[in-house]
Design a protein around this motif. Structure first.
Motif, short mmCIF file in Angstrom:
data_model
loop_
_atom_site.label_atom_id
_atom_site.label_comp_id
_atom_site.label_asym_id
_atom_site.label_seq_id
_atom_site.Cartn_x
_atom_site.Cartn_y
_atom_site.Cartn_z
N ASN A 183 -3.47 11.17 -7.47
CA ASN A 183 -2.07 10.87 -7.14
C ASN A 183 -1.61 9.70 -7.99
N ASP A 184 -1.11 8.62 -7.41
CA ASP A 184 -0.39 7.59 -8.17
C ASP A 184 -1.06 7.12 -9.46
N GLN A 194 -5.13 6.99 -8.76
CA GLN A 194 -5.74 7.35 -7.49
C GLN A 194 -6.48 8.66 -7.70
N MET A 235 -10.45 7.56 -1.83
CA MET A 235 -9.82 7.21 -3.09
C MET A 235 -10.63 6.25 -3.96
N TRP A 289 -7.03 1.79 -3.06
CA TRP A 289 -5.67 2.33 -3.17
C TRP A 289 -4.93 1.71 -4.35
N SER A 290 -3.64 2.02 -4.40
CA SER A 290 -2.88 1.71 -5.63
C SER A 290 -2.76 0.23 -5.94
N ARG A 324 0.63 -2.95 0.94
CA ARG A 324 -0.15 -2.38 -0.15
C ARG A 324 0.62 -2.28 -1.46
N ASP A 325 -0.09 -1.76 -2.45
CA ASP A 325 0.43 -1.39 -3.77
C ASP A 325 0.90 -2.60 -4.59
N GLU A 346 6.84 2.48 -0.79
CA GLU A 346 5.53 2.39 -1.45
C GLU A 346 5.72 1.99 -2.91
N CYS A 347 4.65 1.53 -3.51
CA CYS A 347 4.56 1.31 -4.96
C CYS A 347 5.77 0.63 -5.61
N GLN A 370 8.70 7.52 0.79
CA GLN A 370 7.81 8.66 1.05
C GLN A 370 8.51 9.92 1.55
N TYR A 399 7.15 10.77 -8.36
CA TYR A 399 6.84 9.80 -7.31
C TYR A 399 5.87 8.73 -7.80
N ALA A 400 5.95 7.56 -7.12
CA ALA A 400 4.98 6.47 -7.30
C ALA A 400 4.92 5.98 -8.74
N TRP A 432 3.72 10.09 -10.85
CA TRP A 432 2.89 11.21 -10.37
C TRP A 432 3.84 12.40 -10.20
N TRP A 462 4.46 14.32 -1.58
CA TRP A 462 3.51 14.28 -0.46
C TRP A 462 3.70 15.45 0.50
#
Ligand code: FRU
Length: 504
Positions: free
Chosen positions: A23-24, A40, A51, A81-82, A161-162, A213-214, A239, A280-281, A300, A304
């Motif tokens: 993914n990302d 990811q 991951m 993760w990212s 995160r991210d 996210e991200c 998301q 995305y991401a 990406w 999702w």
């Protein structure tokens, strides 16, 4: 580009993993002649669990070579993760041991049972091998929670995160932006290890249709403004509930002084980066070479909603978009700042011009291609409200399978319809049509310019020099190669039409 077994849906000029899940994009960085793409990656199954950070390198952003896994989780319930990578030029971390290479610093999210904290790893050999920092986490989720409590159910877990890191010249400091789920947080550091929270942004701005996210914060120097200030663009992936359904990317335009981001648009403004379902991401590269200060983004190419159901498994699942150059323009038709996206110029090196038409009347026609990896460019004149144009790509000989891109003058709208694109039944709302409204430029000037990259299982559309984009996966069942053009309404003229074939 992949030196991997060929398959009907295996992209050629887009990155996909030789096996299993991605993914990302993570840790995008240029160093010592190489572009690094981390991502990811689950190297064991084509599902989004367990991951790792996978790793590929390229000399030109198009032809990628897969390297061994860069960062592995400690056990199979931990996820790496990212996150992002920077080059520690001045050895602010103190990790550098010899003078010949600079430390590459990865800062990423360590996740276990929804507990998330920010960790660091470093590489002293151009990203080939990585050592986890001994005093992780560098940013704990809550300062006052003990290690034992971290995994207990008593603690509320929110997205945290991210991390995306960059160097801020004006304040001579490292800045890190991460997501808190419904806002972003900005941190500052002088050594990449000790971080202080400076500010938060976004609780009441933009789209909150899904978890944020991200994030990524990008500088665009404004040479035309007095005292050469910059505008800053904050990218945020959302998301759910993006315009094409499921995941998508929004962005904010504002100023950043090293502490705080200020949105210069009204808080309710929502800017979407791409109107297709599979974008995305996305994040940008750190340390891009050259004086022109290009900003280059990779996303990406998935969603999702159905990422775990894509029909390319058991072989692989997931691929990246073409790297795109981002520019910030003032759109004179809307009087708003606007991100323009164009495929990086490096892509053209892999193309060969096949046919070109100039200055002709556009009439219904079928181009027989016998190829499924190419770029299609067209510029049209005399577009009006009465115009309807349909372009079918990957059409098979009995015309039962195709992906259609249309311009509907009456609505001044671009539509992408993948309901008859081939394999579509793996997710209920996959086989649908996506729409995107254009600004007044086309109807005022009568000009419409489309650039499409068709790469086996995907279509990336750039409208009016990248002012609007739409990205979509497609999985043809047949080996349909036709391009079928039909036009309705009145006379339209081709300024140019060109087809460029890609080969690696
Ligand atoms: C975005 C995302 C990130 C997270 C990663 C996990 O697609 O959900 O927020 O770090 O994927 O793989």
């Amino acid at each position: 580009a992949n030196r991997v077994p060929s398959h009907q849906h295996r992209p050629l000029v887009h990155f996909s993993p030789s096996k299993n899940w991605i993914n990302d994009p993570n840790g995008l960085v240029f160093y010592d002649g190489e572009w690094h793409l981390f991502y990811q990656h689950n190297p064991h199954t084509p599902m989004s669990v367990n991951m790792h950070w996978g790793h590929s390198v390229s000399e030109d952003l198009i032809a990628w070579t897969e390297l061994p896994i860069a960062i592995e989780p400690e056990d199979d319930v931990v996820g790496i993760w990212s996150g992002s990578v920077v080059i520690d030029w001045k050895n602010t971390t103190g990790f550098q041991k010899n003078m010949s290479t600079h430390p590459m610093i990865a800062i990423y999210t360590w996740q276990k049972q929804r507990w998330q904290e920010q960790h660091m790893a470093y590489s002293l050999d151009r990203g080939r091998t990585w050592t986890k920092y001994s005093s992780n986490p560098i940013i704990p989720m809550y300062n006052n929670v003990s290690a034992a409590d971290r995994l207990s159910d008593q603690v509320v877990r929110r997205p945290f995160r991210d991390p995306k890191v960059f160097y801020h010249i004006l304040t001579s400091s490292w800045i890190l932006v991460l997501t808190g789920g419904d806002h972003v947080q900005f941190y500052r550091s002088s050594d990449l290890i000790h971080w202080s929270l400076m500010s938060r942004f976004g609780l009441t701005d933009g789209s909150h249709g899904g978890t944020w996210e991200c994030p990524d914060l990008i500088e665009f120097p404004q040479r035309t403004l007095k005292n050469r200030t910059s505008l800053w663009v904050l990218l945020v992936s959302v998301q759910r509930n993006a315009p094409a359904g499921g995941s998508g990317m929004q962005y904010f335009i504002g100023t950043f002084d090293g502490n705080e981001f200020h949105n210069i648009q009204p808080p309710e403004t929502i800017n979407w980066l791409d109107y297709g379902p599979d974008f995305y991401a996305g994040i940008t590269f750190h340390n891009i070479p050259g004086y022109d200060r290009r900003q280059i983004l990779i996303s990406w190419m998935s969603n999702w909603q159905y990422a775990n159901s894509l029909p390319t498994a058991p072989l692989w699942r997931g691929q990246m978009t073409i790297p795109r150059q981002l520019q910030l323009d003032l759109n004179s038709y809307t009087n708003r700042y606007h991100l323009r996206q164009t495929p990086v110029q490096e892509l053209i090196r892999y193309s060969k011009r096949l046919i070109t038409y100039y200055h002709e009347k556009l009439s219904n026609m079928v181009l027989n291609m016998s190829r499924d990896v190419y770029m299609f460019n067209i510029e049209l004149h005399k577009i009006t409200k009465a115009t309807t144009i349909h372009l079918k790509f990957r059409e098979n000989s009995d015309k039962s399978e195709y992906t259609q891109v249309s311009y509907i003058g009456e609505k001044n709208q671009i539509e992408l319809d993948r309901s008859r694109s081939g394999l579509t039944d793996f997710y209920s709302s996959y086989p649908v049509q996506f729409n995107m409204n254009l600004d007044r430029e086309t109807l005022i000037t009568g000009r419409l310019q489309l650039q499409l990259i068709i790469d086996r299982c995907s279509i990336e559309l750039f409208v009016n020099e990248g002012k609007y984009t739409m990205t979509s996966l497609i999985f043809p069942k047949d080996s349909g190669y036709q391009i079928d053009i039909s036009v309705d309404g009145h006379e339209i003229f081709i300024n140019y039409l060109e087809l460029m074939l890609f080969s690696l």
